[in-house]
Design an enzyme around this catalytic site. Structure first.
Site, PDB file in Angstrom:
ATOM      1  N   GLY A  56       0.824  -1.208   0.000  1.00  0.00           N
ATOM      2  CA  GLY A  56       0.000   0.000   0.000  1.00  0.00           C
ATOM      3  C   GLY A  56       0.849   1.245   0.000  1.00  0.00           C
ATOM      4  N   GLY A  80      -0.744   7.769   1.388  1.00  0.00           N
ATOM      5  CA  GLY A  80      -1.044   7.660   2.811  1.00  0.00           C
ATOM      6  C   GLY A  80       0.103   7.149   3.657  1.00  0.00           C
ATOM      7  N   ARG A  85      -1.062  -1.103  -6.306  1.00  0.00           N
ATOM      8  CA  ARG A  85      -1.735  -1.343  -7.583  1.00  0.00           C
ATOM      9  C   ARG A  85      -1.575  -0.186  -8.563  1.00  0.00           C
ATOM     10  NH1 ARG A  85      -6.811  -0.889  -7.035  1.00  0.00           N
ATOM     11  NH2 ARG A  85      -6.757  -0.103  -4.899  1.00  0.00           N
ATOM     12  N   ASP A 130      -1.702  -6.445  -7.211  1.00  0.00           N
ATOM     13  CA  ASP A 130      -2.728  -6.524  -6.169  1.00  0.00           C
ATOM     14  C   ASP A 130      -2.268  -7.491  -5.087  1.00  0.00           C
ATOM     15  OD1 ASP A 130      -5.081  -6.935  -4.653  1.00  0.00           O
ATOM     16  OD2 ASP A 130      -6.352  -6.589  -6.412  1.00  0.00           O
ATOM     17  N   VAL A 131      -2.250  -7.026  -3.847  1.00  0.00           N
ATOM     18  CA  VAL A 131      -1.790  -7.882  -2.748  1.00  0.00           C
ATOM     19  C   VAL A 131      -2.704  -9.089  -2.528  1.00  0.00           C
ATOM     20  CG1 VAL A 131      -0.537  -6.074  -1.512  1.00  0.00           C
ATOM     21  CG2 VAL A 131      -2.977  -6.450  -1.024  1.00  0.00           C
ATOM     22  N   TYR A 181     -14.881  -4.140   9.143  1.00  0.00           N
ATOM     23  CA  TYR A 181     -13.587  -3.457   9.187  1.00  0.00           C
ATOM     24  C   TYR A 181     -12.939  -3.625  10.555  1.00  0.00           C
ATOM     25  CZ  TYR A 181     -10.006   0.106   9.429  1.00  0.00           C
ATOM     26  OH  TYR A 181      -8.801   0.751   9.617  1.00  0.00           O
ATOM     27  N   PRO A 220      -3.511   3.076  14.661  1.00  0.00           N
ATOM     28  CA  PRO A 220      -3.856   4.496  14.596  1.00  0.00           C
ATOM     29  C   PRO A 220      -5.345   4.743  14.835  1.00  0.00           C
ATOM     30  CG  PRO A 220      -2.660   3.757  12.632  1.00  0.00           C
ATOM     31  CD  PRO A 220      -3.128   2.541  13.362  1.00  0.00           C
TER      32      PRO A 220
END
Length: 255
Positions: free
Chosen positions: A11, A15, A36, A58-59, A151, A181
């Site tokens: 990722g 971010g 990606r 893509d992971v 999530y 976080p």
């Protein structure tokens, strides 16, 4: 040979991942960027002061992950740090109205991809008797909230998986840290609300949330501690965020 082995970051195109890549690169780590979006990944790569490799894919694709790990473990440097950062939240609907497709995507990305990549890297780290796995969890794995459903459950999995890795890796010299976080302003809410920037902006209105650089600094601190020090977990919130009351649904008996 570099002072450090590769820091593999998923990722990494924006971010937390992009900020972590820049911070570790500035401290001498060669960084392997996984994401990606090739164009955005290349933008991050151009800002790095040190060596890097880019892996676009893509992971959730196990064969892709295997290719990445084989490419890095075949180098002289090997892998020193794995940052399992790739993850997402989709939707904020209550469970009875939530999208099953969104649930599947979160499970596939936040859980399955993370454990598969970790499993691929672990034999290498154990054989060299050093290394550090950084999992990016969330306070959502500790504290439930309306709409957090799957999530939050995926991040609770990441927390317990991190703890169990520590137990399994006892005596190997491999460290594991789960970073959790709270409210942080990245593309997180834009993704959650599927591109609705107005709705995403409201999440951070009137407060000063964490930044990607705050989390990158935390990762850097954890991985630069002496090898005999393992930070099990770090829960981080901005000062503007704390804890809410436990709600009680009350019936009006006079109604």
């Amino acid at each position: 040979m570099n002072q450090h082995g590769w820091a593999l970051i998923t990722g990494a195109s924006s971010g937390f991942g992009a900020a972590i890549a820049k911070r570790l690169s500035s401290s001498g780590w060669p960084v392997a960027l996984v994401a990606r979006r090739e164009v955005k990944l290349a933008e991050v790569a151009r800002q790095l002061p040190g060596p890097y490799q880019m892996f676009v894919g893509d992971v959730r694709d196990h064969d892709f992950l295997q290719t990445v790990v084989e490419a890095l473990t075949s180098t002289e440097e090997g892998i020193d740090v794995l940052v399992n950062n790739a993850g997402l939240a989709l939707g904020l609907e209550p469970a009875p109205k939530a999208s099953l497709k969104d649930w599947d995507t979160m499970i596939d990305t936040n859980i399955k991809a993370l454990v598969r990549l970790t499993r691929l890297v672990l034999p290498h780290l154990v054989s060299q008797r050093r290394g550090h796995i950084i999992n990016i969890g969330s306070i959502a794995g500790n504290w439930p909230y309306p709409g957090g459903n799957v999530y939050g459950a995926t991040k609770a999995f990441v927390k317990q998986f991190s703890n169990n890795l520590r137990a399994d890796l006892h005596g190997t010299g491999v460290r594991v840290t789960n970073i959790e976080p709270g409210l942080a302003e990245t593309e997180f809410s834009i993704v959650r609300f599927k591109g609705d920037r107005s709705k995403a902006k409201q999440v951070y209105a009137g407060c000063e949330p964490l930044t990607a650089e705050d989390i990158a600094e935390t990762v850097h601190w954890a991985v630069t501690l002496p090898p005999h020090v393992n930070i099990n977990s770090i829960e981080i919130m901005p000062t503007c965020q704390s804890f809410g009351p436990l709600p009680v649904a009350r019936e009006d008996k006079n109604a």
